[in-house]
Design a protein around this motif. Structure first.
Motif, PDB file in Angstrom:
ATOM      1  N   PHE A 182      76.569  46.030  57.824  1.00  0.00           N
ATOM      2  CA  PHE A 182      75.919  47.275  57.420  1.00  0.00           C
ATOM      3  C   PHE A 182      74.445  46.978  57.152  1.00  0.00           C
ATOM      4  O   PHE A 182      74.104  46.258  56.210  1.00  0.00           O
ATOM      5  CB  PHE A 182      76.574  47.859  56.156  1.00  0.00           C
ATOM      6  CG  PHE A 182      77.977  48.348  56.385  1.00  0.00           C
ATOM      7  CD1 PHE A 182      78.209  49.572  56.990  1.00  0.00           C
ATOM      8  CD2 PHE A 182      79.062  47.575  56.009  1.00  0.00           C
ATOM      9  CE1 PHE A 182      79.503  50.020  57.205  1.00  0.00           C
ATOM     10  CE2 PHE A 182      80.356  48.012  56.222  1.00  0.00           C
ATOM     11  CZ  PHE A 182      80.579  49.238  56.826  1.00  0.00           C
ATOM     12  N   ASN A 183      73.584  47.492  57.990  1.00  0.00           N
ATOM     13  CA  ASN A 183      72.152  47.240  57.847  1.00  0.00           C
ATOM     14  C   ASN A 183      71.393  48.382  58.528  1.00  0.00           C
ATOM     15  O   ASN A 183      71.216  48.383  59.746  1.00  0.00           O
ATOM     16  CB  ASN A 183      71.769  45.894  58.472  1.00  0.00           C
ATOM     17  CG  ASN A 183      70.353  45.476  58.111  1.00  0.00           C
ATOM     18  OD1 ASN A 183      69.458  46.295  57.979  1.00  0.00           O
ATOM     19  ND2 ASN A 183      70.153  44.175  57.948  1.00  0.00           N
ATOM     20  N   THR A 184      70.969  49.333  57.730  1.00  0.00           N
ATOM     21  CA  THR A 184      70.320  50.529  58.277  1.00  0.00           C
ATOM     22  C   THR A 184      69.050  50.180  59.034  1.00  0.00           C
ATOM     23  O   THR A 184      68.730  50.804  60.058  1.00  0.00           O
ATOM     24  CB  THR A 184      69.996  51.511  57.139  1.00  0.00           C
ATOM     25  OG1 THR A 184      71.214  51.841  56.456  1.00  0.00           O
ATOM     26  CG2 THR A 184      69.355  52.784  57.675  1.00  0.00           C
ATOM     27  N   ARG A 185      68.295  49.176  58.570  1.00  0.00           N
ATOM     28  CA  ARG A 185      67.025  48.834  59.221  1.00  0.00           C
ATOM     29  C   ARG A 185      67.228  48.327  60.645  1.00  0.00           C
ATOM     30  O   ARG A 185      66.335  48.441  61.481  1.00  0.00           O
ATOM     31  CB  ARG A 185      66.291  47.776  58.404  1.00  0.00           C
ATOM     32  CG  ARG A 185      65.698  48.295  57.101  1.00  0.00           C
ATOM     33  CD  ARG A 185      65.037  47.191  56.329  1.00  0.00           C
ATOM     34  NE  ARG A 185      65.993  46.132  55.996  1.00  0.00           N
ATOM     35  CZ  ARG A 185      65.660  44.994  55.412  1.00  0.00           C
ATOM     36  NH1 ARG A 185      64.389  44.742  55.126  1.00  0.00           N
ATOM     37  NH2 ARG A 185      66.578  44.093  55.130  1.00  0.00           N
ATOM     38  N   LYS A 186      68.387  47.740  60.931  1.00  0.00           N
ATOM     39  CA  LYS A 186      68.643  47.206  62.267  1.00  0.00           C
ATOM     40  C   LYS A 186      69.324  48.206  63.196  1.00  0.00           C
ATOM     41  O   LYS A 186      69.545  47.901  64.366  1.00  0.00           O
ATOM     42  CB  LYS A 186      69.492  45.933  62.161  1.00  0.00           C
ATOM     43  CG  LYS A 186      68.751  44.783  61.498  1.00  0.00           C
ATOM     44  CD  LYS A 186      69.564  43.493  61.532  1.00  0.00           C
ATOM     45  CE  LYS A 186      68.776  42.352  60.915  1.00  0.00           C
ATOM     46  NZ  LYS A 186      69.518  41.066  60.964  1.00  0.00           N
ATOM     47  N   VAL A 187      69.671  49.372  62.676  1.00  0.00           N
ATOM     48  CA  VAL A 187      70.259  50.413  63.520  1.00  0.00           C
ATOM     49  C   VAL A 187      69.127  51.147  64.222  1.00  0.00           C
ATOM     50  O   VAL A 187      68.208  51.649  63.573  1.00  0.00           O
ATOM     51  CB  VAL A 187      71.100  51.399  62.692  1.00  0.00           C
ATOM     52  CG1 VAL A 187      71.591  52.542  63.576  1.00  0.00           C
ATOM     53  CG2 VAL A 187      72.276  50.675  62.061  1.00  0.00           C
ATOM     54  N   LYS A 188      69.186  51.212  65.552  1.00  0.00           N
ATOM     55  CA  LYS A 188      68.146  51.895  66.319  1.00  0.00           C
ATOM     56  C   LYS A 188      68.605  53.329  66.598  1.00  0.00           C
ATOM     57  O   LYS A 188      68.845  54.107  65.700  1.00  0.00           O
ATOM     58  CB  LYS A 188      67.862  51.117  67.597  1.00  0.00           C
ATOM     59  CG  LYS A 188      67.358  49.691  67.314  1.00  0.00           C
ATOM     60  CD  LYS A 188      67.105  48.923  68.593  1.00  0.00           C
ATOM     61  CE  LYS A 188      66.668  47.489  68.291  1.00  0.00           C
ATOM     62  NZ  LYS A 188      66.463  46.704  69.530  1.00  0.00           N
ATOM     63  N   ASP A 189      68.720  53.671  67.875  1.00  0.00           N
ATOM     64  CA  ASP A 189      69.153  55.031  68.216  1.00  0.00           C
ATOM     65  C   ASP A 189      70.625  55.250  67.874  1.00  0.00           C
ATOM     66  O   ASP A 189      71.023  56.338  67.469  1.00  0.00           O
ATOM     67  CB  ASP A 189      68.946  55.285  69.710  1.00  0.00           C
ATOM     68  CG  ASP A 189      67.482  55.164  70.100  1.00  0.00           C
ATOM     69  OD1 ASP A 189      66.635  55.282  69.200  1.00  0.00           O
ATOM     70  OD2 ASP A 189      67.206  54.936  71.284  1.00  0.00           O
ATOM     71  N   HIS A 190      71.439  54.215  68.078  1.00  0.00           N
ATOM     72  CA  HIS A 190      72.882  54.332  67.868  1.00  0.00           C
ATOM     73  C   HIS A 190      73.384  53.054  67.213  1.00  0.00           C
ATOM     74  O   HIS A 190      72.834  51.979  67.411  1.00  0.00           O
ATOM     75  CB  HIS A 190      73.616  54.536  69.198  1.00  0.00           C
ATOM     76  CG  HIS A 190      73.122  55.711  69.982  1.00  0.00           C
ATOM     77  ND1 HIS A 190      73.510  57.000  69.709  1.00  0.00           N
ATOM     78  CD2 HIS A 190      72.254  55.789  71.026  1.00  0.00           C
ATOM     79  CE1 HIS A 190      72.910  57.824  70.552  1.00  0.00           C
ATOM     80  NE2 HIS A 190      72.147  57.117  71.356  1.00  0.00           N
ATOM     81  N   TYR A 191      74.454  53.178  66.441  1.00  0.00           N
ATOM     82  CA  TYR A 191      75.036  51.997  65.813  1.00  0.00           C
ATOM     83  C   TYR A 191      76.134  51.418  66.703  1.00  0.00           C
ATOM     84  O   TYR A 191      76.379  51.885  67.819  1.00  0.00           O
ATOM     85  CB  TYR A 191      75.555  52.319  64.412  1.00  0.00           C
ATOM     86  CG  TYR A 191      76.479  53.515  64.304  1.00  0.00           C
ATOM     87  CD1 TYR A 191      77.794  53.441  64.737  1.00  0.00           C
ATOM     88  CD2 TYR A 191      76.051  54.705  63.734  1.00  0.00           C
ATOM     89  CE1 TYR A 191      78.658  54.518  64.616  1.00  0.00           C
ATOM     90  CE2 TYR A 191      76.907  55.794  63.609  1.00  0.00           C
ATOM     91  CZ  TYR A 191      78.210  55.689  64.049  1.00  0.00           C
ATOM     92  OH  TYR A 191      79.055  56.758  63.935  1.00  0.00           O
ATOM     93  N   GLY A 192      76.800  50.357  66.205  1.00  0.00           N
ATOM     94  CA  GLY A 192      77.815  49.664  66.988  1.00  0.00           C
ATOM     95  C   GLY A 192      78.982  50.562  67.375  1.00  0.00           C
ATOM     96  O   GLY A 192      79.228  51.612  66.767  1.00  0.00           O
TER      97      GLY A 192
END
Length: 649
Positions: A311-321
């Motif tokens: 869980f890391n909001t800063r590393k989420v770009k347009d879409h998450y895993g």
């Protein structure tokens, strides 16, 4: 003209949108979160001229989670379309589209005009050029030739059987830098030197070796995170032998039709921090509703370990895993046939269950053995171990599904033991020389080619599969039944022609990655971001320079490729080099006649009939020069070219 545009671009749907906007207070862009969604909405807005309704507010609904709750949050959190972040993303999407069109269309035209006839060996055909695909074709062609032209080289290793106070173990003799073969320090180049050392060891077996143990280090091996698209495609190939394009198609079915997974075209493995409670509860429900029945041998699953991980909001770009959303797709397509949608969902669901289990613990240890040798030199041996001491999540992978297929099964890894204790002194009781041989690298397959594309920044998660398919459809690449990918004759020939015409930049992965970085910078408000006009002007200048080289006149007679290896034939020291016929005496002057590379190619291709007749051979047997004509045949047994006069009788 607006009416013309409406007629040629899905008129019914566009008319419906136009009708809905009339009288509306707000237009919400709910397209895919990311560049492509912005581009789609922007195209519609331009065609329908949204500026005609200045009173209608335009907002952006950023959908990362397609569950009902996620959609409600996205709607409540919508933002104005002219927000700086959205505006930059929209401009980046348009520039990327324009850049790819400029590059592909113009350079395809240049290459077709300059190389179309030579590349096909017949009438001019379209020579397809792409910003990513041409660089990828070069990489596959290089790998194909490396594999096919590989000549095995011998090298040697020495296995040592050692013993100390705690028992026996195996080690490897370390090569001296002057004798080292390749990059590994346990490989020897010279057999005579190796045999001499072994004879010395056998003659001095009682001599003691000093033993130095490095302190044990504990390493943690974490469970893999939720899938991103490229990892899902690689795993699906390793497990099911699916192509990248087919995996994407099945994933899209799971997302659109079954609503069973989150958005699949993602290059991110992390999840937003605000989803932590919901996601971990979803994981618990998945185990209770599906996992227990699917894996009955597994009594339970840990739920309270590593809760913060992934869980890391800063590393989420347009879409998450890519994670399950709740619904389970139908298991069977027809009686006795498990559906591919379910099989792919099962991989995603199992990876999701594993992701928050405690990591495995391993011991990393090494032992060095040293003793004196002749002339003040030393002999050294080495032993390295990395045993699993606490399996952690690996135990659950063993009991469910292996979603990676990249490491040995846990039971084999558990067989590796911590090295036995020895103390400061040990003995070598036996030394065995082992003859080894170099192997070529493997051909590319869907697993390795996707890894290569990610490593070198070629394409995006949404486009990589399509690039590979285009190369296959255009017959530049060939795919075996096992999924191996190699360059075709046509693809290899195109690579050689581009290099010959100064088009190396078209195939340079570093230059392709450079443009990709420039395109990504368009999304960010940073000092190194180029304005759209400057970016496109620079691109057009490079395209123009490359195009001029591609249309330069080619001496088609001099462009010859080996019939076997499909590599370009070059003249070196009076001999044409045909890589597929290294022993053929393809000399430039044969019986006083200057031969062309194309003539030798024809002779080699028609081994029984040969080539010709050719004019201009010279005979000096009678003391005077006599010019004659003859056919030429190649005798593959004697490796000689012979003259034939049968056609003149």
């Amino acid at each position: 003209d607006l009416n013309f545009l409406l007629e040629v671009t899905q008129p019914t749907r566009l008319r419906a949108i136009e009708s809905a906007i009339t009288g509306a207070d707000e237009v919400v862009n709910a397209c895919d979160a990311g560049r492509e969604g912005e581009l789609i909405f922007d195209e519609i807005a331009r065609i329908l001229e949204f500026g005609r309704w200045p009173e209608v507010k335009q907002t952006r609904m950023w959908i990362s989670d397609t569950t009902p709750g996620g959609l409600r949050r996205a709607y409540e959190d919508r933002i104005p379309s002219e927000t700086k972040r959205i505006r930059l993303l929209r401009e980046a999407a348009r520039v990327r589209s324009e850049a790819d069109w400029l590059w592909g269309i113009n350079l395809t035209r240049y290459a077709t005009l300059g190389l179309g006839g030579v590349a096909s060996g017949a009438d001019r055909q379209t020579v397809h050029i792409g910003r990513v695909q041409t660089a990828l074709l070069k990489a596959v062609t290089d790998r194909t030739r490396t594999v096919r032209n590989h000549t095995p080289e011998p090298f040697y290793q020495v296995d040592l059987t050692c013993e100390g106070s705690g028992g026996k173990w195996q080690a490897k003799l370390i090569s001296h830098p002057d004798e080292q073969f390749g990059h590994r320090d346990i490989d020897f180049r010279n057999e005579d030197h190796v045999r001499e050392m072994v004879r010395h060891l056998e003659a001095t077996t009682p001599q003691k070796w000093q033993v130095h143990d490095a302190p044990y280090e504990e390493a943690l091996e974490y469970a893999p995170p939720p899938f991103r698209l490229v990892d899902l495609q690689r795993s699906a190939f390793r497990i099911h032998r699916w192509t990248a394009q087919y995996t994407l198609r099945v994933a899209q079915e799971l997302y659109l039709r079954h609503k069973a997974i989150s958005y699949p075209r993602t290059d991110c493995v992390y999840l937003p921090e605000e989803m932590q409670t919901e996601v971990l509860e979803r994981r618990r429900r998945l185990w209770n509703d599906w996992g227990q029945r699917r894996f009955p041998a597994l009594q339970s699953l840990p739920f309270d370990e590593q809760a913060e991980f992934w869980f890391n909001t800063r590393k989420v770009k347009d879409h998450y895993g890519i994670i399950p959303t709740g619904p389970i797709p139908p298991v069977m397509d027809s009686p006795g046939k498990i559906s591919d949608a379910y099989r792919l969902w099962e991989l995603i669901a199992t990876r999701f269950l594993h992701a928050w289990i405690a990591p495995a613990r391993t011991h990393v240890a090494s032992r060095i053995l040293i003793r004196e040798y002749k002339g003040g030199q030393q002999l050294r041996g080495i032993l390295k171990t990395n045993p699993v001491v606490a399996p952690g999540w690996l135990l659950y992978e063993e009991a469910t599904l292996d979603t990676r297929r990249t490491s040995p099964p846990l039971r084999k890894r558990l067989e590796e033991k911590i090295m036995p204790p020895c103390g400061p002194i040990g003995r070598v009781t036996r030394a065995d020389v082992r003859l080894c041989s170099t192997f070529p690298p493997d051909y590319f397959d869907y697993d390795s080619i996707l890894h290569f594309m990610v490593k070198h920044g070629l394409g995006t998660s949404a486009t990589r599969a399509d690039v590979i398919e285009k190369l296959l459809d255009r017959h530049y690449l060939v795919q075996s039944t096992a999924g191996t990918l190699f360059s075709s004759d046509e693809g290899s020939r195109l690579v050689d022609l581009l290099e010959m015409q100064g088009g190396g930049e078209l195939m340079d992965v570093q230059i392709t990655a450079f443009w990709e970085q420039r395109l990504e910078q368009m999304e960010r408000s940073t000092p190194d971001r180029l304005p759209r006009e400057v970016f496109l002007r620079n691109l057009v200048e490079q395209i123009t320079g490359l195009g001029i080289r591609l249309v330069a006149e080619i001496d088609q007679e001099s462009v010859v490729f080996c019939p076997k290896k499909n590599t370009r034939v070059v003249l070196v020291h009076g001999r044409y080099q045909f890589d597929g016929y290294p022993d053929a005496p393809t000399i430039e002057v044969f019986y006083g006649r200057r031969m062309k590379a194309s003539e030798y190619r024809d002779i080699l291709m028609n081994e029984k009939k040969g080539g010709g007749p050719y004019q201009g051979f010279i005979s000096t047997r009678s003391g005077t020069s006599k010019v004659f004509s003859a056919c030429v045949l190649y005798n593959s047994r004697t490796k000689k070219f012979v003259l034939s006069f049968k056609r003149h009788r």
